[in-house]
Scaffold this active site. Structure first.
Site, PDB file in Angstrom:
ATOM      1  CG  ASN A   1      -1.932  -1.105   1.181  1.00 32.90           C
ATOM      2  OD1 ASN A   1      -2.380  -1.501   0.100  1.00 32.90           O
ATOM      3  ND2 ASN A   1      -2.319  -1.627   2.337  1.00 32.90           N
TER       4      ASN A   1
ATOM      5  CD  GLU B   1      -7.095  -5.591   0.758  1.00 31.42           C
ATOM      6  OE1 GLU B   1      -6.008  -5.116   1.103  1.00 31.42           O
ATOM      7  OE2 GLU B   1      -7.658  -6.530   1.356  1.00 31.42           O
TER       8      GLU B   1
ATOM      9  NE  ARG C   1     -10.789 -11.638  -0.304  1.00 27.35           N
ATOM     10  CZ  ARG C   1     -10.311 -11.156   0.820  1.00 27.35           C
ATOM     11  NH1 ARG C   1     -11.137 -10.833   1.806  1.00 27.35           N
ATOM     12  NH2 ARG C   1      -9.009 -10.986   0.994  1.00 27.35           N
TER      13      ARG C   1
ATOM     14  CG  ASP D   1      -5.635 -11.548   3.489  1.00 25.77           C
ATOM     15  OD1 ASP D   1      -4.463 -11.625   3.117  1.00 25.77           O
ATOM     16  OD2 ASP D   1      -6.092 -10.578   4.111  1.00 25.77           O
TER      17      ASP D   1
ATOM     18  CD  GLU E   1      -3.641  -9.309   8.130  1.00 34.19           C
ATOM     19  OE1 GLU E   1      -2.741  -9.476   7.266  1.00 34.19           O
ATOM     20  OE2 GLU E   1      -4.712  -8.717   7.884  1.00 34.19           O
TER      21      GLU E   1
ATOM     22  CD1 TRP F   1     -13.350  -6.658   3.128  1.00 31.39           C
ATOM     23  CD2 TRP F   1     -14.151  -4.623   3.566  1.00 31.39           C
ATOM     24  NE1 TRP F   1     -12.588  -5.752   2.435  1.00 31.39           N
ATOM     25  CE2 TRP F   1     -13.052  -4.493   2.678  1.00 31.39           C
ATOM     26  CE3 TRP F   1     -14.821  -3.458   3.964  1.00 31.39           C
ATOM     27  CZ2 TRP F   1     -12.614  -3.259   2.202  1.00 31.39           C
ATOM     28  CZ3 TRP F   1     -14.369  -2.232   3.502  1.00 31.39           C
ATOM     29  CH2 TRP F   1     -13.279  -2.136   2.615  1.00 31.39           C
TER      30      TRP F   1
HETATM   31  C1  GCV Z   1      -0.969  -4.624   2.742  1.00 26.61           C
HETATM   32  C2  GCV Z   1      -4.761  -8.103   3.769  1.00 26.61           C
HETATM   33  C3  GCV Z   1      -4.225  -7.291   4.907  1.00 26.61           C
HETATM   34  C4  GCV Z   1      -3.804  -5.914   4.438  1.00 26.61           C
HETATM   35  C5  GCV Z   1      -2.796  -6.070   3.300  1.00 26.61           C
HETATM   36  C6  GCV Z   1      -3.444  -6.889   2.189  1.00 26.61           C
HETATM   37  C7  GCV Z   1      -2.498  -7.151   1.047  1.00 26.61           C
HETATM   38  O1  GCV Z   1      -5.980  -7.607   3.338  1.00 26.61           O
HETATM   39  O2  GCV Z   1      -5.188  -7.199   5.915  1.00 26.61           O
HETATM   40  O3  GCV Z   1      -3.241  -5.218   5.523  1.00 26.61           O
HETATM   41  O4  GCV Z   1      -2.366  -4.827   2.816  1.00 26.61           O
HETATM   42  O5  GCV Z   1      -3.847  -8.126   2.710  1.00 26.61           O
HETATM   43  O6  GCV Z   1      -1.902  -8.214   1.049  1.00 26.61           O
HETATM   44  O7  GCV Z   1      -2.355  -6.311   0.174  1.00 26.61           O
END
Ligand code: GCV
Length: 714
Positions: A223, A304, A349, A378, A406, A556
């Protein structure tokens, strides 16, 4: 009197210095080089009376320093440095500088090495041979690993070369020092004080990574902010590249698609617009001027909320190829992420990345590699392998694992990721018949690709122990080791890591490895048993939230993933449902289409099953679910008991930290179990099995828990 006071002060200062030097605070990672015990010290000293590694390159300087540091630490005696081969020396020689090496180096490539006990001019030596100084560095680290593990060093015959070319860390580090999904403090990149201040951590970072074979690092978050492409930030990245270069580690940058608009006011970021292409070319030229061996770009586009080529009705291939053309003259590459899903796409998804990318197979430039997460959602505690693996034979695909946890207990839970990595790498895609494993897709052997890669989202921060806990270091370690050699087992690497981290004593290693090996499965049990997924709380993903149903985008919401209703639970991804199974090769699809042949661990990922339908054990789905939650909590209690028994063998500092974290893990595993059962019982409306305790609190209590300051969410 004054003299006595002075002596006393000196004595205190010395004592505290010794304490600091020997403190087991985790900073040294697996490169601790503590005094070897018993015969091991003699064995090391006997094989390393001198280090013969002549040469002036920065890499050879680093190699000599590392070997001296290691041998001195383990034996208490510094080995001499020599330019000529001597009896019982460690002799490092590359084919580039030494003709007629007594060991063949073809097949070792540019990074591999051979280590062999040989006789040279009548002198017994340990030869570390390679085709490059970087190969020698990797060989030196391997030798140090053997020495630290107390192995015999006098009859060595080893050779090793990586099968995968790019073995990278991806830092999700922001320019303001925060780390997205980081649980180990702030970013280790001190962007503000770079390039002038280059703290010692950068070199230690490079040493640690080189020691496990990592050869690249993407410095900033996917990001991305455009600012990382401005001249001051390129200079900062260049300073890091200079530090990492002797260790064989290249730097890469994540880029924001709209950087040409944000930084230089271009009207568009359309990849087919010549001005846009020219902007990227000039930017690439500017980067390579500062960083001649810059690796290339990583891109999160149309995902995203990130902008991308689809905003201009262009494809991912159009976007990737335009960037690829910009870095191509410099030998750079583009890693284009396949982690895409769209709020206006009503399809499952789990299917969207495949639907977007599969039709583009064959359309990417030859310096583009598509980076695919291990599973289609994810980084969950368990996901079946991503259906893109094996489905794009004309395109190099690289793996993206998440080392930072995460969804697996963040920094406090002991959930060793080796088994997750191994499970994915050994999964059979059947793309070209039986044996078409994911490992063969990413090492290029299945489809004959030369450009190959694997990335891990880093779990590194400014915490003294780098990773938020001692045991989290094992996840970084196993990622590097398996990236180098996808054939290693999670168990083997756990042994290796535990040996280096604690001691080679079986009284320590056996229980530690046993704890580690079941720990990820335990997290699956207490969080997402039987193939459940994405039932974590919103945003920070800390703790349970299976009831969440009110978020803007359907995918989500945890209820989207588990689809629990009065009749049953699970997401029907078979032909009668979303048909995600149809994205796998025919034999896999056939297996997954039937409940009976679906591995039970993935049951609810692929099927919606009745609460009373039977599991393999004969118990109902509802009872089996409850029992798995309980099994997960019990495993954590078992780890606490095992750890208590290790008190006499582990230093006080690391013992206390792990003990405290296991306490947190137990409390949170219980919370996960209770909250999940309270919620699912409100839907299933079935009694708990006789041996299961009711949740400690009401469902409303669990729903009311709120953690606005949980870490890692930026
Ligand atoms: C960097 C998930 C995570 C996001 C992450 C995204 C991605 O959605 O929660 O924090 O963003 O993956 O891999 O781009």
């Amino acid at each position: 009197m004054i003299a006595r006071l002075f002596c006393w002060m000196i004595a205190i200062a010395m004592a505290s210095l010794t304490q600091v030097a020997s403190a087991e605070d985790g900073y040294d990672l697996w490169l601790r080089y503590r005094p070897a015990q018993g015969e091991a010290a003699g064995r090391i000293a006997a094989q390393a009376t001198a280090i013969v590694a002549p040469g002036t390159s920065a890499t050879l300087t680093a190699v000599r320093a590392e070997l001296q540091r290691g041998v001195t630490g383990m034996t208490g005696k510094a080995p001499a440095l020599s330019d000529t081969v001597q009896q019982d020396a460690l002799w490092l020689a590359s084919s580039a500088s030494t003709p007629a090496l007594p060991v063949k180096t073809n097949g070792l490539g540019n990074e591999g090495y051979a280590i062999r006990s040989v006789t040279k001019d009548g002198k017994a030596v340990t030869l570390i041979a390679a085709n490059s100084d970087i190969g020698l560095l990797h060989g030196a680290f391997h030798w140090l690993r053997l020495a630290q593990s107390g192995e015999r060093l006098d009859r060595l015959d080893i050779s090793s070369a990586p099968k995968i070319g790019l073995r990278l860390l991806n830092h999700w580090d922001n320019l303001d020092g925060t780390v997205e999904r980081g649980y180990a403090g702030s970013s280790i990149w001190d962007w503000w004080r770079l390039p002038d201040w280059k703290g010692p951590r950068y070199t230690d970072y490079a040493r640690a990574n080189a020691s496990i074979g990592i050869n690249g690092t993407v410095l900033n978050n996917v990001n991305a902010k455009s600012d990382s492409l401005t001249a001051p930030y390129i200079a900062k990245a260049a300073a890091l590249a200079d530090i990492f270069r002797p260790y064989g580690i290249k730097v890469y940058l994540s880029v924001k698609w709209t950087a040409p608009m944000e930084l230089d006011g271009l009207k568009t970021a359309d990849p087919l617009d010549p001005q846009v292409a020219a902007w990227w070319k000039a930017k690439a030229d500017a980067i390579y001027k500062e960083i001649p061996d810059f690796g290339g770009f990583l891109v999160k586009a149309n995902s995203e909320g990130q902008p991308g080529p689809q905003d201009y009705k262009r494809t991912h291939a159009d976007g990737a190829n335009m960037l690829a053309a910009a870095v191509k003259p410099h030998g750079g590459i583009v890693m284009w992420r396949a982690f895409v899903y769209a709020h206006d796409n009503p399809d499952d998804r789990a299917k969207q990345a495949y639907s977007d990318f599969k039709p583009l197979d064959g359309q990417f430039a030859d310096n583009v590699i598509v980076q695919v997460k291990n599973g289609a959602i994810d980084f969950q505690p368990r996901e079946p392998f991503h259906p893109l693996f094996g489905a794009m034979p004309k395109t190099p695909l690289m793996m993206e694992f998440q080392i930072t946890k995460e969804y697996l207990g963040q920094s406090t839970h002991l959930t060793y990721l080796g088994p997750l990595f191994e499970e994915t790498l050994t999964s059979d895609t059947y793309a070209k018949g039986k044996g078409s494993t994911v490992a063969k897709v990413i090492d290029g052997s299945l489809d004959g690709h030369k450009l190959t890669g694997i990335a891990g989202v880093a779990n590194i921060g400014t915490d003294r122990d780098w990773s938020g806990s001692i045991f989290n270091q094992a996840d970084w370690y196993v990622f590097g080791r398996m990236a180098w050699d996808t054939g290693l087992t999670a168990q083997g690497v756990a042994r290796e890591w535990a040996t280096l981290t604690f001691s080679p004593d079986a009284k320590v290693i056996d229980p530690v490895v046993a704890m580690m090996m079941g720990s990820r499965e335990a997290a699956v049990d207490y969080m997402t048993p039987l193939g459940l997924t994405h039932v974590m709380a919103t945003g920070h993903h800390y703790g349970p939230g299976p009831w969440v149903a009110d978020l803007a985008r359907p995918e989500w919401n945890p209820v989207y993933y588990h689809k629990a209703d009065a009749n049953g639970i699970g997401f029907d991804r078979t032909k009668t449902g979303s048909n995600a199974t149809g994205q796998y090769a025919a034999p896999v699809a056939k297996m997954l289409d039937k409940v009976k042949t679906t591995p039970e661990r993935d049951l609810l990922w692929f099927h919606h099953v009745g609460w009373d339908s039977k599991l393999q054990s004969g118990e109902t789905v509802w009872n089996g679910l409850v029992h798995r939650y309980d099994r997960g909590v019990a495993y954590v209690a078992g780890m606490q008991t095992s750890w208590e028994a290790l008190r006499p063998y582990v230093d006080a500092e690391r013992f206390a930290e792990t003990q405290a974290l296991l306490g947190i893990q137990h409390r949170e595993a219980q919370w996960w179990r209770d909250a999940s059962i309270a919620y699912f019982q409100s839907i299933a409306k079935r009694p708990l099995p006789a041996d299961a305790a009711p949740p400690a609190q009401t469902l409303d209590w669990y729903k009311a828990q709120n953690f606005p300051y949980a870490p890692g969410h930026h």
